[in-house]
Enzyme design. Structure first.
Site, short mmCIF file in Angstrom:
data_model
loop_
_atom_site.label_atom_id
_atom_site.label_comp_id
_atom_site.label_asym_id
_atom_site.label_seq_id
_atom_site.Cartn_x
_atom_site.Cartn_y
_atom_site.Cartn_z
N ARG A 161 23.81 -42.15 -140.44
CA ARG A 161 25.15 -42.60 -139.76
C ARG A 161 25.29 -43.73 -140.41
NH1 ARG A 161 24.26 -42.85 -133.14
NH2 ARG A 161 23.45 -40.67 -133.00
N LYS A 200 17.00 -31.19 -127.30
CA LYS A 200 17.76 -32.60 -126.99
C LYS A 200 18.83 -32.21 -125.77
CE LYS A 200 20.45 -36.34 -129.02
NZ LYS A 200 20.62 -37.03 -130.37
N GLU A 254 13.26 -41.84 -135.24
CA GLU A 254 14.32 -40.92 -135.56
C GLU A 254 15.53 -41.92 -136.13
OE1 GLU A 254 16.49 -38.84 -132.22
OE2 GLU A 254 18.45 -38.59 -133.41
C1 3PG Z 1 22.37 -41.07 -129.96
O1 3PG Z 1 22.36 -40.05 -130.49
O2 3PG Z 1 23.29 -42.14 -130.34
C2 3PG Z 1 21.61 -41.37 -128.97
O3 3PG Z 1 21.73 -40.48 -128.01
C3 3PG Z 1 21.28 -42.52 -128.50
O4 3PG Z 1 21.96 -42.95 -127.28
P1 3PG Z 1 21.91 -44.36 -126.89
O5 3PG Z 1 22.48 -45.31 -127.68
O6 3PG Z 1 22.69 -44.25 -125.34
O7 3PG Z 1 20.21 -44.33 -126.51
#
Ligand code: 3PG
Length: 212
Positions: free
Chosen positions: A44, A125, A40
């Site tokens: 960002r 999710k 994924e």
């Molecule tokens: C996100 O979308 O940032 C994910 O949830 C990742 O979260 P994490 O950094 O706590 O694994």
């Protein structure tokens, strides 16, 4: 590929934030070599879509998805470049399950789950998993929402992933711990492959029933 076919491929979906296009292919290869083939890439950074395209074109065995998809237009753009799936932190208004590319929407409450079910979704999710009740919430959702299956993400890590994966309504978990930002910046692909090997060795619950 359906969402179920994608989500049963590996116990952990790496959540990736990539700043440099040049890192995309070696990062994806390290993760796939370690046994994590479902990736994924979050929207960002300005280079995210370019990274997705490079991975799709150059990384054999990778199932490349896009995360942090917030709008129906972004979902369509993911379909247009050939992404296998999308992930959203929440429900995208007017973007039903049978859209242009499989979407795993985020939910945190029973009401959001019901809104997602009304849009045709049965895979979610749980986000942010550790804040939205974590394992207790997933256990509580199991009886009223028997058809729903989850990929908890947000605060999931090497220490607690196995506990999430032991729940019958969890298909897989998502998390960024397998691709630490400092390791990506340093180009430490061996470390990332090792983290992926450890994550891919986690037991994955029995395959979820297929959709439809
Ligand atoms: C996100 O979308 O940032 C994910 O949830 C990742 O979260 P994490 O950094 O706590 O694994």
């Amino acid at each position: 590929m359906t969402l179920d076919q994608i989500l049963v491929r590996a116990p952990v979906v790496p959540v990736l934030i990539i700043d440099e296009v040049a890192d995309a292919v070696p990062l994806a290869r390290a993760l796939v070599a370690g046994g994590l083939s479902v990736l994924e890439i979050t929207l960002r950074t300005p280079v995210a879509m370019a990274c997705v395209e490079r991975m799709i074109g150059e990384v054999e065995g990778a199932v490349v998805g896009v995360g942090t998809v917030l709008t129906a237009a972004q979902r369509q753009a993911c379909a247009d470049i050939g992404a296998a799936f999308c992930v959203s932190p929440g429900l995208i208004a007017d973007s039903p399950a049978d859209g242009p590319v499989p979407l795993l929407p985020g939910v945190a409450t029973a009401t959001e789950l019901m809104a997602g079910l009304a849009l045709g979704y049965e895979r979610f999710k749980l986000f942010p998993a550790n804040v939205a009740g974590g394992i207790d919430a997933l256990k509580a959702f199991a009886s009223p929402f028997a058809q729903a299956r989850f990929c908890p993400t947000g605060g999931v890590n090497a220490k607690n992933a196995a506990d999430y994966l032991a729940l019958p309504n969890v298909i897989c978990v998502g998390g960024s711990w397998v691709a630490p930002v400092d390791a990506v910046k340093a180009g430490d692909w061996d470390r990332i492959a090792q983290l992926a090997r450890e994550a891919s060795a986690l037991a994955q619950p029995a395959a979820a029933p297929t959709e439809g």
